[in-house]
Structures are given as C-alpha cells and as structure tokens.
Design a protein around this motif. Structure first.
Motif, PDB file in Angstrom:
ATOM      1  N   ARG A 147      13.739  20.875 -31.175  1.00  0.00           N
ATOM      2  CA  ARG A 147      12.903  19.788 -31.683  1.00  0.00           C
ATOM      3  C   ARG A 147      13.394  18.422 -31.211  1.00  0.00           C
ATOM      4  NH1 ARG A 147      12.709  22.919 -36.531  1.00  0.00           N
ATOM      5  NH2 ARG A 147      14.337  21.637 -37.495  1.00  0.00           N
ATOM      6  N   ALA A 148      14.723  18.267 -31.125  1.00  0.00           N
ATOM      7  CA  ALA A 148      15.288  16.982 -30.720  1.00  0.00           C
ATOM      8  C   ALA A 148      15.077  16.694 -29.236  1.00  0.00           C
ATOM      9  CB  ALA A 148      16.782  16.949 -31.046  1.00  0.00           C
ATOM     10  N   ASN A 149      14.726  17.728 -28.446  1.00  0.00           N
ATOM     11  CA  ASN A 149      14.601  17.553 -26.995  1.00  0.00           C
ATOM     12  C   ASN A 149      13.217  17.899 -26.459  1.00  0.00           C
ATOM     13  OD1 ASN A 149      17.558  17.055 -25.851  1.00  0.00           O
ATOM     14  ND2 ASN A 149      17.735  18.552 -27.506  1.00  0.00           N
ATOM     15  N   LEU A 150      12.214  17.896 -27.327  1.00  0.00           N
ATOM     16  CA  LEU A 150      10.869  18.255 -26.870  1.00  0.00           C
ATOM     17  C   LEU A 150      10.355  17.318 -25.779  1.00  0.00           C
ATOM     18  CD1 LEU A 150       9.085  19.314 -30.191  1.00  0.00           C
ATOM     19  CD2 LEU A 150       9.742  20.767 -28.264  1.00  0.00           C
ATOM     20  N   ARG A 151      10.797  16.075 -25.798  1.00  0.00           N
ATOM     21  CA  ARG A 151      10.327  15.152 -24.757  1.00  0.00           C
ATOM     22  C   ARG A 151      10.834  15.559 -23.370  1.00  0.00           C
ATOM     23  NH1 ARG A 151      14.445  12.531 -27.384  1.00  0.00           N
ATOM     24  NH2 ARG A 151      16.178  11.749 -26.106  1.00  0.00           N
ATOM     25  N   ASN A 152      11.823  16.438 -23.349  1.00  0.00           N
ATOM     26  CA  ASN A 152      12.385  16.893 -22.077  1.00  0.00           C
ATOM     27  C   ASN A 152      11.815  18.237 -21.641  1.00  0.00           C
ATOM     28  OD1 ASN A 152      14.122  14.628 -22.101  1.00  0.00           O
ATOM     29  ND2 ASN A 152      15.581  15.734 -23.395  1.00  0.00           N
ATOM     30  N   TYR A 153      10.645  18.576 -22.182  1.00  0.00           N
ATOM     31  CA  TYR A 153      10.028  19.860 -21.810  1.00  0.00           C
ATOM     32  C   TYR A 153       9.537  19.814 -20.362  1.00  0.00           C
ATOM     33  CZ  TYR A 153       6.750  23.782 -21.789  1.00  0.00           C
ATOM     34  OH  TYR A 153       6.081  24.936 -21.490  1.00  0.00           O
ATOM     35  N   LEU A 154       9.848  20.856 -19.588  1.00  0.00           N
ATOM     36  CA  LEU A 154       9.416  20.969 -18.194  1.00  0.00           C
ATOM     37  C   LEU A 154       8.395  22.088 -18.080  1.00  0.00           C
ATOM     38  CD1 LEU A 154      12.883  20.664 -16.390  1.00  0.00           C
ATOM     39  CD2 LEU A 154      11.228  18.851 -16.914  1.00  0.00           C
ATOM     40  N   PRO A 155       7.084  21.742 -18.060  1.00  0.00           N
ATOM     41  CA  PRO A 155       6.062  22.793 -18.077  1.00  0.00           C
ATOM     42  C   PRO A 155       6.128  23.726 -16.875  1.00  0.00           C
ATOM     43  CG  PRO A 155       5.102  20.627 -17.609  1.00  0.00           C
ATOM     44  CD  PRO A 155       6.512  20.395 -18.019  1.00  0.00           C
ATOM     45  N   GLU A 156       6.549  23.209 -15.713  1.00  0.00           N
ATOM     46  CA  GLU A 156       6.580  24.080 -14.531  1.00  0.00           C
ATOM     47  C   GLU A 156       7.627  25.187 -14.656  1.00  0.00           C
ATOM     48  OE1 GLU A 156       8.934  20.300 -13.422  1.00  0.00           O
ATOM     49  OE2 GLU A 156       7.272  20.930 -14.719  1.00  0.00           O
ATOM     50  N   TYR A 157       8.656  24.931 -15.503  1.00  0.00           N
ATOM     51  CA  TYR A 157       9.674  25.953 -15.730  1.00  0.00           C
ATOM     52  C   TYR A 157       9.542  26.623 -17.111  1.00  0.00           C
ATOM     53  CZ  TYR A 157      11.950  23.969 -11.627  1.00  0.00           C
ATOM     54  OH  TYR A 157      12.211  23.537 -10.360  1.00  0.00           O
ATOM     55  N   GLY A 158       8.657  26.045 -17.938  1.00  0.00           N
ATOM     56  CA  GLY A 158       8.475  26.594 -19.292  1.00  0.00           C
ATOM     57  C   GLY A 158       9.719  26.505 -20.130  1.00  0.00           C
ATOM     58  N   THR A 159      10.449  25.420 -20.007  1.00  0.00           N
ATOM     59  CA  THR A 159      11.700  25.313 -20.750  1.00  0.00           C
ATOM     60  C   THR A 159      11.943  23.867 -21.177  1.00  0.00           C
ATOM     61  OG1 THR A 159      14.046  25.899 -20.727  1.00  0.00           O
ATOM     62  CG2 THR A 159      13.173  24.847 -18.754  1.00  0.00           C
ATOM     63  N   VAL A 160      12.874  23.695 -22.072  1.00  0.00           N
ATOM     64  CA  VAL A 160      13.314  22.383 -22.542  1.00  0.00           C
ATOM     65  C   VAL A 160      14.717  22.122 -22.013  1.00  0.00           C
ATOM     66  CG1 VAL A 160      14.023  21.068 -24.588  1.00  0.00           C
ATOM     67  CG2 VAL A 160      11.902  22.379 -24.633  1.00  0.00           C
ATOM     68  N   VAL A 161      14.936  20.923 -21.475  1.00  0.00           N
ATOM     69  CA  VAL A 161      16.280  20.540 -21.040  1.00  0.00           C
ATOM     70  C   VAL A 161      17.004  19.908 -22.240  1.00  0.00           C
ATOM     71  CG1 VAL A 161      17.632  19.098 -19.485  1.00  0.00           C
ATOM     72  CG2 VAL A 161      15.485  20.125 -18.685  1.00  0.00           C
ATOM     73  N   PRO A 162      18.024  20.571 -22.767  1.00  0.00           N
ATOM     74  CA  PRO A 162      18.692  20.065 -23.981  1.00  0.00           C
ATOM     75  C   PRO A 162      19.727  19.001 -23.665  1.00  0.00           C
ATOM     76  CG  PRO A 162      19.617  22.169 -23.374  1.00  0.00           C
ATOM     77  CD  PRO A 162      18.545  21.889 -22.368  1.00  0.00           C
ATOM     78  N   GLU A 163      19.278  17.760 -23.558  1.00  0.00           N
ATOM     79  CA  GLU A 163      20.214  16.659 -23.314  1.00  0.00           C
ATOM     80  C   GLU A 163      21.125  16.432 -24.521  1.00  0.00           C
ATOM     81  OE1 GLU A 163      17.978  13.233 -22.366  1.00  0.00           O
ATOM     82  OE2 GLU A 163      17.638  13.804 -20.268  1.00  0.00           O
ATOM     83  N   ARG A 164      20.578  16.692 -25.723  1.00  0.00           N
ATOM     84  CA  ARG A 164      21.363  16.472 -26.947  1.00  0.00           C
ATOM     85  C   ARG A 164      21.397  17.763 -27.750  1.00  0.00           C
ATOM     86  NH1 ARG A 164      20.559  14.511 -32.315  1.00  0.00           N
ATOM     87  NH2 ARG A 164      18.318  14.224 -32.005  1.00  0.00           N
ATOM     88  N   LEU A 165      22.589  18.271 -27.990  1.00  0.00           N
ATOM     89  CA  LEU A 165      22.762  19.480 -28.804  1.00  0.00           C
ATOM     90  C   LEU A 165      22.962  19.093 -30.261  1.00  0.00           C
ATOM     91  CD1 LEU A 165      25.222  21.495 -26.524  1.00  0.00           C
ATOM     92  CD2 LEU A 165      22.736  21.725 -26.674  1.00  0.00           C
ATOM     93  N   VAL A 166      22.341  19.847 -31.145  1.00  0.00           N
ATOM     94  CA  VAL A 166      22.495  19.616 -32.587  1.00  0.00           C
ATOM     95  C   VAL A 166      23.085  20.875 -33.201  1.00  0.00           C
ATOM     96  CG1 VAL A 166      21.338  19.057 -34.756  1.00  0.00           C
ATOM     97  CG2 VAL A 166      20.486  18.093 -32.596  1.00  0.00           C
ATOM     98  N   GLY A 167      24.111  20.699 -33.989  1.00  0.00           N
ATOM     99  CA  GLY A 167      24.733  21.871 -34.609  1.00  0.00           C
ATOM    100  C   GLY A 167      25.550  21.485 -35.815  1.00  0.00           C
ATOM    101  N   HIS A 168      26.332  22.413 -36.290  1.00  0.00           N
ATOM    102  CA  HIS A 168      27.152  22.215 -37.480  1.00  0.00           C
ATOM    103  C   HIS A 168      28.614  22.378 -37.101  1.00  0.00           C
ATOM    104  CE1 HIS A 168      23.324  22.534 -39.422  1.00  0.00           C
ATOM    105  NE2 HIS A 168      23.201  23.800 -39.088  1.00  0.00           N
ATOM    106  N   GLY A 169      29.430  21.486 -37.601  1.00  0.00           N
ATOM    107  CA  GLY A 169      30.851  21.547 -37.288  1.00  0.00           C
ATOM    108  C   GLY A 169      31.547  22.675 -38.008  1.00  0.00           C
ATOM    109  N   ARG A 170      32.802  22.874 -37.662  1.00  0.00           N
ATOM    110  CA  ARG A 170      33.569  23.968 -38.256  1.00  0.00           C
ATOM    111  C   ARG A 170      33.799  23.751 -39.742  1.00  0.00           C
ATOM    112  NH1 ARG A 170      38.486  25.811 -34.579  1.00  0.00           N
ATOM    113  NH2 ARG A 170      38.340  27.491 -36.103  1.00  0.00           N
ATOM    114  N   ALA A 171      33.634  22.507 -40.197  1.00  0.00           N
ATOM    115  CA  ALA A 171      33.821  22.236 -41.635  1.00  0.00           C
ATOM    116  C   ALA A 171      32.824  22.992 -42.477  1.00  0.00           C
ATOM    117  CB  ALA A 171      33.685  20.740 -41.906  1.00  0.00           C
TER     118      ALA A 171
END
Length: 352
Positions: A147-171
């Motif tokens: 969702r955070a990288n939808l603007r980076n969707y490449l229709p010719e490859y059918g994929t999203v380029v994830p410039e920014r990863l979102v996740g949860h820390g080890r805490a």
C-alpha cells in the motif's frame, strides 16, 4: 409444539386440540428428558436455549442438572454454563465430568468465534507503535508495504517497486502491555464471567501481552496460573455471594509494576459491598499513575444490565465511563485502551 410450550408455560392443548388444558413437567426426570427431546426437535437452537432457561427458573429444575443423563440432553449455551458453575460445589462426582464436558464444548465454541479477531485486533494495536522502515526480511508487513508503494506500480511488469519497506521491529516479540482482568463473580455476572475467562485465555496465549485474571466476591482469588485452560478458570470461580470491589482493586493495584504499560479491566455491576470511597480513591490513584482503567458493567450479549447508578456516575466523574460491552466489541475496547485513545462506547450502552 403446543404441548411442549404448554408443559412449560401452561395453557396447552390436548391431542384433540381442546383449549384450556394446562400441562407441566413435574419432578420426573424421564418426563423432563422427553420434553427436552421434544423442544430440540420442534424449535430452533436459540428458542431451545430460552425455553431451557425458563424451565430452570420457573420450574426449579436445577437439581435435575446434577444428573449426567440430563446434562447430555440439554442444549449447551453460556447461560447453562453459568447455572452449572453455580451448582458445581454441590454436584456429585458422577456428574462433574459430564458438566466439565458441557462447559468445555461451550468454551470451545466461544474461542472459535472470538479468538482470531481478538488476537488480530490487539496485535495490530500493539504493533502500530513499533513499525520500522528498515525491517528485517522476516519482519516485513507485506500488505502495508504494498500500500505504501502503490505509486511505484509498473504495469508492464505487473509488480510494485518497494522503495519503502514497512514492518515491525524485534521489540514486537517482547511483552509490551500488562492486562489485568478483574471480574465480579456475584451471581448476576455469570455470563460475564464465562466470556471474560475465554478472553483471558486468548490474551494469555499472546506473547506480547502479560495477562492476569482475578475474580472476586467478598474474597479475592488470582486464577492467572490456570489461564491456559478457561474451563479450569471457570470451575475455580464460585458464583454468588457478596461483593467487595475495593478489596479486589487493592489486590490488582499491588500487582502493577509498569503502570504506564498496564490496562486494568474491571467487569462488575458496581454494587459495592466494601468501602465506596476507598474504591474510588484506588481508581483515581491508578489512573494518575498512568494505568488505563476500563469499567464494564457487563460483558455479555444481554441487554442493558442492572447496575449501581451512583457508583457509575462517580467513576464517570473520574474520567472512567462505565458501560455494557458485547463480546464482539471487546477486542476493539481493548485495542483502544492499549493505544490510549477514546474507547468505542456504544451510544445505547453508555451509562454515565
């Protein structure tokens, strides 16, 4: 159907349809067993549960529930569990295992209904405070990353380029919140005790939450060490008796070591038999130390409960509105308390 209704409520018809004949179940176990079989045949499950409840209350059939054969014939629900728990100390040993089997069946059904949503809702509330933008691969939240990288969707490859990863820390694997469930076990709170025990077991299964379960009447019992099995918790209660909320809160207060990371949930109709002013002082002291304090007048599917309006108003004046809560709403209430945001209080259930 008419005869089954007439046996319980009177005014039934005979086999030829003549009006005015009244029936009854009497004190005969065989006739009650036949009646239970009839109502299960002729009526849907929800109606069967209401009729069983009425039969226990109107015709004094509690003693018959101490017979294993009778327990196997009834339609098990939360209210039947409450009745069995109130009778548990008087049950003969031959009935106790059957009663536990009935209670276990109801608890299992409740866990299936409530556990997944509860874990997902509360885990989301806990994790929102620990999101990181450079997570390890195993900690990546792929849905949020996409969702955070939808603007980076490449229709010719059918994929999203994830410039920014979102996740949860080890805490997120550490214990982040302490939850104390403080449950009034007076007779009127039977359904709330059942649901709270199930929720307590679900919360106890989450590594990021430390859960304590305390039940009280005029005495206080800590059942935390039995939380791995909610059936053991339920049979550790003793429905009935007086109420000393102040004493229960004093114990809960003594168990709090991280007030800013603690949520205390008091489930009670607030009919206090102890020291009222001390009870209110304890609530105020806990809130002042940083504890998130939640007061529920009931945790059940029933309508508006009976409750002490004076004590409810006094809690509201302290910034703790007391309200009835359905089991389906409880995960949202807990999530809001964990995130320290306003509680989702239903308009129809708010009592201030």
């Amino acid at each position: 159907m008419d005869q089954a209704l007439g046996a319980l409520y009177g005014g039934g018809r005979d086999a030829q349809g003549a009006a005015g004949r009244t029936a009854g179940l009497g004190a005969s176990a065989p006739s009650v067993a036949r009646w239970l079989g009839d109502i299960r045949t002729y009526f849907p499950g929800s109606v069967v549960q209401v009729m069983q409840r009425d039969a226990i209350e109107r015709l004094g059939l509690s003693a018959l529930l101490m017979e294993p054969e009778m327990l196997e014939a009834v339609e098990a629900d939360v209210h039947l569990v409450g009745t069995l728990l109130s009778l548990s100390k008087a049950m003969p040993e031959t009935t106790r295992e059957t009663a536990r089997a009935v209670v276990r069946k109801v608890v299992h059904n409740l866990e299936e209904r409530l556990a997944t949503r509860t874990r997902a809702t509360i885990t989301g509330a806990l994790d929102r405070g620990t999101r990181v933008n450079r997570p390890r691969h195993r900690d990546i939240d792929w849905n949020r990353t996409i969702r955070a990288n939808l603007r980076n969707y490449l229709p010719e490859y059918g994929t999203v380029v994830p410039e920014r990863l979102v996740g949860h820390g080890r805490a997120s694997r550490s214990v982040k919140k302490d939850v104390v469930l403080c449950i009034d076990q007076s007779g009127s709170m039977a359904a709330s005790v059942v649901y709270a025990s199930v929720f307590g077991a679900v919360l106890a299964s989450m590594r990021s939450v430390s859960t304590r379960l305390v039940v009280f009447d005029t005495a206080v019992v800590d059942l935390t060490d039995q939380l791995d099995d909610p059936v053991d918790v339920l049979f550790g209660t003793r429905l009935g008796g007086g109420t000393d909320i102040n004493r229960a809160l004093a114990y809960c207060q003594s168990q709090i070591s991280r007030p800013a990371e603690t949520v205390v949930v008091l489930i009670s109709d607030l009919y206090e038999g102890g020291i009222r002013d001390e009870m209110l002082k304890r609530v105020a002291a806990m809130k002042a130390s940083g504890v998130q304090f939640v007061a529920l007048l009931a945790l059940s599917d029933e309508g508006a409960p009976a409750y002490d309006r004076e004590h409810t108003a006094a809690l509201a004046a302290l910034g703790t509105p007391a309200f009835a809560c359905t089991p389906d709403l409880f995960p949202e209430v807990m999530a809001a308390a964990i995130e320290k945001r306003p509680l989702p209080i239903p308009d129809m259930a708010t009592h201030q």
